[in-house]
Motif scaffolding. Structure first.
Motif, mmCIF file in Angstrom:
data_model
loop_
_atom_site.group_PDB
_atom_site.id
_atom_site.type_symbol
_atom_site.label_atom_id
_atom_site.label_comp_id
_atom_site.label_asym_id
_atom_site.label_seq_id
_atom_site.Cartn_x
_atom_site.Cartn_y
_atom_site.Cartn_z
ATOM 1 N N VAL A 21 0.827 -1.217 0.000
ATOM 2 C CA VAL A 21 0.000 0.000 0.000
ATOM 3 C C VAL A 21 0.858 1.264 0.000
ATOM 4 N N LYS A 22 2.034 1.192 0.604
ATOM 5 C CA LYS A 22 2.947 2.345 0.565
ATOM 6 C C LYS A 22 3.485 2.545 -0.854
ATOM 7 N N GLU A 23 3.967 1.471 -1.457
ATOM 8 C CA GLU A 23 4.542 1.570 -2.807
ATOM 9 C C GLU A 23 3.516 2.029 -3.830
ATOM 10 N N LYS A 24 2.311 1.514 -3.727
ATOM 11 C CA LYS A 24 1.246 1.852 -4.686
ATOM 12 C C LYS A 24 0.510 3.131 -4.296
ATOM 13 N N GLN A 25 0.858 3.678 -3.130
ATOM 14 C CA GLN A 25 0.233 4.889 -2.599
ATOM 15 C C GLN A 25 -1.295 4.747 -2.553
ATOM 16 N N LEU A 26 -1.733 3.564 -2.088
ATOM 17 C CA LEU A 26 -3.168 3.297 -1.986
ATOM 18 C C LEU A 26 -3.794 4.045 -0.819
ATOM 19 N N ILE A 27 -3.045 4.127 0.269
ATOM 20 C CA ILE A 27 -3.504 4.904 1.421
ATOM 21 C C ILE A 27 -2.281 5.570 2.040
ATOM 22 N N ALA A 28 -2.509 6.665 2.723
ATOM 23 C CA ALA A 28 -1.413 7.376 3.379
ATOM 24 C C ALA A 28 -1.232 6.814 4.796
ATOM 25 N N ILE A 29 -0.121 6.117 4.988
ATOM 26 C CA ILE A 29 0.200 5.593 6.315
ATOM 27 C C ILE A 29 1.647 5.892 6.643
#
Length: 93
Positions: A85-93
């Motif tokens: 999710v970080k690499e794909k920037q699916l959500i900001a965490i």
């Protein structure tokens, strides 16, 4: 207790002990999604965690979408899910 070692039931109890209120219908939906995607407990817990972080509450469609994305991309662990999710920037965490 390490998050990746918890069952879904244990993780839901843990969340409730931390003040998260997950309705009974949401719990049913969590198990439906787990079985629908054939996800492991670890991956299911990661999807629950990331859903709560992104939405600030349980959102069933977001959760299912995450689980489907993880399983279709052969994500197996919580660490891999977070990296994805970080690499794909699916959500900001």
């Amino acid at each position: 207790m390490e998050k990746s070692l918890r069952t879904v039931e244990d993780y839901l109890h843990y969340l409730q002990s931390k003040g998260f209120r997950i309705r009974e219908d949401a719990v049913g939906f969590i198990y439906f999604g787990k079985h629908y995607t054939n996800a492991t407990d670890e991956l299911t817990n990661a999807a629950i965690e990331l859903t709560l972080k992104a939405q600030k509450e349980f959102d069933g469609s977001f959760y299912i979408s995450l689980l489907e994305t993880f399983t279709s991309n052969k994500i197996k662990t919580r660490h891999e899910a977070i990296q994805f999710v970080k690499e794909k920037q699916l959500i900001a965490i």
